[in-house]
Design an enzyme around this catalytic site. Structure first.
Site, PDB file in Angstrom:
ATOM      1  CG  HIS A   1      13.901  43.735   9.965  1.00 13.97           C
ATOM      2  ND1 HIS A   1      13.164  44.753   9.681  1.00 13.97           N
ATOM      3  CD2 HIS A   1      15.072  44.090   9.397  1.00 13.97           C
ATOM      4  CE1 HIS A   1      13.951  45.614  10.553  1.00 13.97           C
ATOM      5  NE2 HIS A   1      15.306  45.535  10.220  1.00 13.97           N
TER       6      HIS A   1
ATOM      7  CG  ASP B   1      20.090  40.501  11.902  1.00 14.56           C
ATOM      8  OD1 ASP B   1      19.151  40.763  12.302  1.00 14.56           O
ATOM      9  OD2 ASP B   1      21.224  41.521  11.282  1.00 14.56           O
TER      10      ASP B   1
ATOM     11  CE  LYS C   1      15.123  47.132  13.184  1.00 13.25           C
ATOM     12  NZ  LYS C   1      16.611  46.836  12.678  1.00 13.25           N
TER      13      LYS C   1
ATOM     14  CD  GLU D   1      19.532  41.363   6.567  1.00 12.53           C
ATOM     15  OE1 GLU D   1      18.437  42.280   6.700  1.00 12.53           O
ATOM     16  OE2 GLU D   1      20.437  42.200   7.614  1.00 12.53           O
TER      17      GLU D   1
ATOM     18  CB  SER E   1      16.380  45.900   7.184  1.00 10.81           C
ATOM     19  OG  SER E   1      17.837  46.185   6.742  1.00 10.81           O
TER      20      SER E   1
ATOM     21  CG  HIS F   1      21.985  46.075   9.512  1.00 12.19           C
ATOM     22  ND1 HIS F   1      22.501  46.869  10.739  1.00 12.19           N
ATOM     23  CD2 HIS F   1      20.868  46.735   9.665  1.00 12.19           C
ATOM     24  CE1 HIS F   1      22.064  47.309  11.162  1.00 12.19           C
ATOM     25  NE2 HIS F   1      21.278  48.040  10.522  1.00 12.19           N
TER      26      HIS F   1
ATOM     27  CG  ASN G   1      12.413  49.115  11.665  1.00 14.95           C
ATOM     28  OD1 ASN G   1      11.243  49.364  10.417  1.00 14.95           O
ATOM     29  ND2 ASN G   1      12.770  49.677  11.864  1.00 14.95           N
TER      30      ASN G   1
END
Ligand SMILES: *Cc1c(COP(=O)(O)O)cnc(C)c1O
Length: 408
Positions: A226, A223, A257, A194, A198, A142, A56
């Site tokens: 990523h 969130d 990440k 998110e 993920s 997540h 990541n």
């Protein structure tokens, strides 16, 4: 005394043995593999160099000289450990500098750093919500947000992945229900989703969700784990990309990440951060992160925000698109990538594990992702490209994958 304690131990061991057998029998056994090289596009495992398609560290910052230098300087100036929690005497200058930098980067009034993204989610959701409230999660958020939501004691509702109709039904239900604490008090409603999911790499329909949360008077926590460094004209994330950055109430992020370091953070209003300092238990009752991590994370965020971040982001996208195009050309994956995560869903757990093992024999490291990280029967290889991969090694990977699979 002696006998009792032996019996207690052996019953614990027996219980563990049977639980472990069950895990093995269902093809879900996991174990740690020692890596003898730094994070990067290649790694050394059991003495063997492998192409790494699982990192990541999207922009290749984890080994960047500026992060290494910042970490080393923080060790020299502030020591290896922080010595206490932030509210006692551990709130060192590197933590404050990082938080100033994060607030500026996210264009929020304030930010608060935590020792991990996981603990940021846990501390924040449990501080925000109690038993009178409702928390609404996308089905695929997540584990840290799921755990936090459960721990908060709020009524937990889950909407089907990215399903706006389902979300709106739940919002209507939440607003219609009678609050337990009296006729005037109304429980609060928090939606958690998110930016980039993920394990699937797809995006939340954030504009529509903002519209819904405004219409129903709910709060929105996003969130961006990523998405930071990956999406948006200034690489601030999906909310920036979709032009709704000022509509998100609570940002959650990780520094482990694309930022190349370690730690987590929350960004939002000054009041939000003041409140979390007073109420987020995972922040209050935990030793401050090491100064090296805070300093490296600050260097990572500064790089992401600047010209080098733009160049690395362009290389990342060149590689992600190249990988996806090549896979599509060989009938291995269909969708255009929305993020740096390209899933190859295999289905069966054992098949995914087997494919991963065969790739390793060919010098390629891609772990199989299985339940409980994804649903049962949705096992997959989760591929991530980074800015530091060579386009030729990604093409070589697709050749090997094509050779090893008989997917249509
Ligand atoms: C990795 C991750 C986290 C947790 O962040 P850590 O800093 O690794 O604890 C939270 N949310 C999502 C979506 C993640 O992928």
């Amino acid at each position: 005394m002696g006998l009792t304690s032996i019996r207690a131990v052996s019953s614990l061991e027996q219980e563990l043995e049977s639980r472990l057998l069950e895990i093995r029998d269902s093809g879900l056994w996991r174990e740690l593999r020692q890596v003898d090289s730094p994070a990067g596009p290649r790694l050394v495992l059991a003495g063997r160099p492998l192409l790494n398609l699982s990192s990541n560290d999207y922009l290749g910052l984890a080994r960047h000289p500026e992060l290494l230098e910042a970490a080393a300087k923080a060790v020299a100036d502030f020591g290896a450990g922080s010595g206490a929690s932030r509210l006692i005497s551990g709130s060192l200058a590197p933590h404050h500098r990082l938080e100033g930098c994060l607030a500026e980067f996210k264009r929020c009034e304030a930010a608060l750093s935590f020792s991990s993204g996981y603990s940021a989610a846990l501390g924040t959701i449990t501080a925000m919500l109690g038993t009178d409230d409702v928390v609404i999660l996308d089905k695929r958020v997540h584990a840290c947000c799921v755990d936090a939501a459960r721990l908060s004691g709020a009524k937990l509702r889950v909407f089907a992945h990215n399903d706006l109709n389902d979300l709106e039904d739940i919002l209507r239900w939440a607003n219609a229900r009678n609050p337990p604490s009296g006729p005037t008090a109304r429980g609060h409603v928090l939606i958690v989703t998110e930016s980039v999911f993920s394990m699937d790499g797809d995006l939340a329909p954030l504009r529509e969700m903002v519209e819904l949360k405004n219409r129903h008077g709910a709060w929105l926590m996003l969130d961006e784990a990523h998405a930071l460094g990956v999406l948006g004209p200034s690489r601030r994330g999906l909310a920036e990309q979709l032009g709704v950055a000022d509509q998100v109430d609570i940002y959650l992020g990780t520094l482990g990440k694309a930022a190349g370091a370690a730690g987590g953070f929350v960004a939002g209003s000054r009041r939000l951060v003041d409140y979390l300092v007073n109420r987020a238990r995972s922040f209050i009752f935990s030793t401050a992160p090491v100064p090296a991590a805070a300093a490296a994370a600050e260097a990572g965020i500064r790089l992401i925000a600047g010209d080098e971040g733009a160049r690395r982001n362009a290389r990342l996208w060149h590689n992600v698109r190249g990988l996806a195009d090549e896979m599509k050309a060989r009938d291995l994956a269909a969708n255009a990538p929305a993020s740096a995560i390209v899933p190859l869903v295999v289905g069966d757990e054992a098949t995914a594990v087997n494919l991963s093992a065969r790739l390793r024999e060919h010098g390629i490291f891609v772990p199989a992702i299985r339940f409980p990280t994804v649903a049962r029967g949705a096992a997959r290889l989760r591929l991530t490209a980074t800015a530091d991969h060579e386009p030729t090694e990604l093409r070589n990977f697709v050749d090997v994958l094509r050779h090893l699979t008989d997917f249509p």
